[in-house]
Design a protein around this motif. Sequence first.
Motif, short mmCIF file in Angstrom:
data_model
loop_
_atom_site.label_atom_id
_atom_site.label_comp_id
_atom_site.label_asym_id
_atom_site.label_seq_id
_atom_site.Cartn_x
_atom_site.Cartn_y
_atom_site.Cartn_z
N ILE A 24 2.26 -6.63 -5.23
CA ILE A 24 2.10 -7.63 -4.17
C ILE A 24 3.09 -8.78 -4.37
N LYS A 56 -4.77 -3.26 -8.38
CA LYS A 56 -5.92 -3.66 -7.56
C LYS A 56 -5.49 -3.76 -6.10
N GLU A 57 -4.32 -4.31 -5.87
CA GLU A 57 -3.71 -4.35 -4.54
C GLU A 57 -2.21 -4.25 -4.73
N ARG A 71 -0.66 -1.90 2.87
CA ARG A 71 -1.28 -2.54 1.72
C ARG A 71 -2.36 -1.61 1.21
N CYS A 72 -2.43 -1.40 -0.12
CA CYS A 72 -3.31 -0.38 -0.70
C CYS A 72 -4.06 -0.91 -1.91
N LYS A 73 -5.03 -0.10 -2.32
CA LYS A 73 -5.68 -0.29 -3.61
C LYS A 73 -5.86 1.08 -4.25
N LEU A 87 -5.85 -0.72 2.85
CA LEU A 87 -6.69 -1.88 3.12
C LEU A 87 -6.55 -2.26 4.58
N LYS A 91 -8.13 -7.71 6.27
CA LYS A 91 -8.10 -8.24 4.91
C LYS A 91 -6.75 -8.88 4.63
N GLU A 92 -5.66 -8.26 5.12
CA GLU A 92 -4.33 -8.84 4.94
C GLU A 92 -4.25 -10.21 5.58
N SER A 95 -6.25 -12.78 3.66
CA SER A 95 -5.58 -13.10 2.40
C SER A 95 -4.45 -14.08 2.65
#
Length: 101
Positions: A24, A56-57, A71-73, A87, A91-92, A95
């Motif tokens: 990230i 985690k991200e 964007r992933c986890k 994700l 959520k993006e 954030s």
Amino acid sequence: MTFGMRKNERVNFERGVDVFIMGIDGTWRRSCRMIDVSQTGARLCVENSIEGLDLKEFFLLLSSTGLAYRRCKLVRVTGDQIGVEFLARDKEKSSKKRALK
């Protein structure tokens, strides 16, 4: 849970698609092959070790320029393959709002 048990239909790539994963904060990047993908996630084969990376991200870069990404986890590790969950865009956005405060 095995890679075969999915809620959404998967698209398999016979030879895989070259992609990258990137932190990230942009401090690390790894080459991988996307083996399959669905609306909610993907299975990747990572070329180098993922030990010590914050998964985690992170970003899944679908183009070498980074213009197409998700964007992933991390959800699972099996040998050199990882399962990732995309994700939600909500959520993006939340954030980004938190980061601006």
